[in-house]
Design an enzyme around this catalytic site. Structure first.
Site, short mmCIF file in Angstrom:
data_model
loop_
_atom_site.label_atom_id
_atom_site.label_comp_id
_atom_site.label_asym_id
_atom_site.label_seq_id
_atom_site.Cartn_x
_atom_site.Cartn_y
_atom_site.Cartn_z
N CYS A 57 29.36 -15.88 -45.35
CA CYS A 57 29.93 -17.12 -45.88
C CYS A 57 31.48 -17.34 -45.09
O CYS A 57 32.24 -16.56 -45.65
CB CYS A 57 29.89 -17.77 -47.27
SG CYS A 57 28.33 -17.23 -47.92
N CYS A 97 30.80 -19.14 -66.83
CA CYS A 97 30.22 -18.77 -65.74
C CYS A 97 30.33 -17.40 -65.05
O CYS A 97 31.46 -17.19 -64.85
CB CYS A 97 30.50 -20.15 -64.62
SG CYS A 97 29.37 -19.91 -63.36
N CYS A 129 26.58 -19.76 -68.06
CA CYS A 129 25.83 -19.95 -66.42
C CYS A 129 26.17 -18.79 -65.67
O CYS A 129 26.97 -17.91 -65.89
CB CYS A 129 26.79 -21.06 -65.82
SG CYS A 129 26.43 -21.35 -64.09
N CYS A 189 23.06 -26.28 -61.51
CA CYS A 189 24.54 -26.38 -61.05
C CYS A 189 24.68 -26.26 -59.63
O CYS A 189 24.56 -25.13 -59.07
CB CYS A 189 25.40 -25.56 -61.76
SG CYS A 189 27.32 -25.89 -61.26
N ARG A 261 32.08 -31.55 -61.19
CA ARG A 261 33.23 -30.86 -61.41
C ARG A 261 34.24 -30.49 -60.30
O ARG A 261 33.98 -30.14 -59.50
CB ARG A 261 32.49 -29.28 -61.84
CG ARG A 261 33.50 -28.17 -61.99
CD ARG A 261 32.77 -27.01 -62.66
NE ARG A 261 32.17 -27.38 -63.62
CZ ARG A 261 30.83 -26.68 -64.09
NH1 ARG A 261 30.40 -25.72 -63.11
NH2 ARG A 261 30.26 -27.03 -65.21
#
Ligand code: SF4
Length: 362
Positions: A57, A97, A129, A189, A261
């Site tokens: 990424c 999370c 999460c 999410c 968010r």
């Protein structure tokens, strides 16, 4: 306005490009119809395993092939995570999370340990999460059974631009994991990042992909790229605040029920800019001085901002009831020794290769 699942790119572009005040007014109106505008959900993001990720990424300092200065960490233990969750709860977070820099989940000791973390945080009456990479359906079921409230898996960008940022997996792999999560009672999410060099059409394309999911994700993080030295996107220019506000407002309009968010990039935003984002429909933030590995405002600063704006942190489980935790010995699911299958797009991204070469030379 009822939730629509048939938004087109043209319609979304038309919304995004509206005169600013009109866009803001429309988004704020829809926001008030579906949410308490003075309540903001506060999540704490915890990096339970940092760095050394095999993916490429282009925005991520945790990708093993780029990072130079990042200090990696093996998987934290359950007690460490529980202690951090307690601290997060005391400072007003309703959700923890947990992020692990994995390509995908592998059944085994480490995943069992993550399941124990989920159990222990759910028992603290906090929403839990996880963001662990790709998942199989059985792994999603096991997380659900442990008491997971949400699973994060971002689409990052439009399907077309995704190929310009990541070459080690495909956009359809992201959708597959989201689909596996949807087979459980865990909420989804999923959002993305702006400022990676994408066009406004790509931003609209990402919102098409998210809003046409049925149901739409319960939570959509909108991140502004935080360029990190050593990554292929290190030289990207900062996202103008107006773009961020437009993106938040458009997300609010096309996904009225979703918690939008305001995620990475808040340190580069003024309080006034953030206030405009809340007005435009953002109703969730990440708290804590780090977002996995990039900086984030201090929690006390955030609480001061909340006071100035008259905002209150959302209590846990207001949107959906608390999942029950099933103990490991009573589990209905077996450890299948699985790992998810993913596509190998096999294309090359020049700037990713260049960043990798730079690290090798150094
Ligand atoms: S974003 Fe996630 S999958 Fe991509 S390199 Fe970073 S840790 Fe790995």
């Amino acid at each position: 306005m009822a939730t629509r699942h048939d938004w087109t790119k043209e319609e979304i572009l038309e919304i995004y490009n509206k005169p600013f005040m009109e866009l803001l007014y429309e988004a704020a109106t829809i926001h008030r119809q579906h949410h308490d505008p003075n309540t903001v959900q506060v999540s704490t993001l915890l990096s339970i395993k940092t760095g050394g990720c095999p993916e490429d990424c282009g925005y991520c300092p945790q990708a093993a092939r780029y990072h130079t200065n990042l200090e990696g960490n093996d998987l934290m233990n359950v007690n460490q995570v529980k202690a951090q969750a307690l601290r997060a709860k005391a400072s007003g977070s309703s959700r923890v999370c947990m992020g692990a820099a994995w390509r995908n989940v592998k059944d085994g000791e480490e995943f069992d340990s993550v399941l124990e973390m989920v159990r222990s945080i759910n028992k603290l009456d906090m929403e839990v999460c996880c963001t662990l990479g790709m998942l199989t359906e059985n792994q999603a079921q096991r997380l659900a059974e442990a008491g997971l409230y949400a699973y994060n898996h971002n689409l990052d960008s439009s399907e077309e631009y995704y190929k310009e940022v990541i070459s080690t997996r495909g956009f359809e792999d992201r959708l597959k994991t989201i689909d596996n999560v949807r087979k459980t009672n865990v909420t989804v999410c999923s959002g993305g990042i702006i400022g990676m060099g994408e066009t406004v059409e790509d931003r609209a394309g990402m919102l098409v992909a998210l809003s046409t999911l049925n149901p739409q994700p319960e939570s959509v993080p909108i991140n502004a790229l935080v360029p990190v030295e050593g990554t292929p996107l290190a030289d990207q220019e900062q996202v103008p605040i107006w773009d961020m506000i437009r993106m938040v407002a458009t997300t609010r309009i096309v996904m009225p029920e979703t918690q939008v968010r305001l995620s990475a990039g808040r340190t580069q935003m003024s309080r006034e800019g953030q206030a405009m984002c809340f007005f435009a429909g953002a109703n969730s933030i990440f708290a804590g001085d780090k977002l996995l590995t990039t900086p984030n405002p201090d929690v006390n600063e955030d609480m001061e901002m909340f006071r100035a704006l008259g905002l209150n942190p959302q209590k846990p489980f207001v949107k959906k009831e608390q999942p029950k935790t099933v103990e490991a010995e009573e589990s209905r699911f077996q450890n299948l020794g699985e790992k998810p299958k993913w596509s190998r797009p096999g294309h090359s991204i020049e700037r990713n290769l260049a960043a990798q070469q730079k690290v090798k030379k150094a």
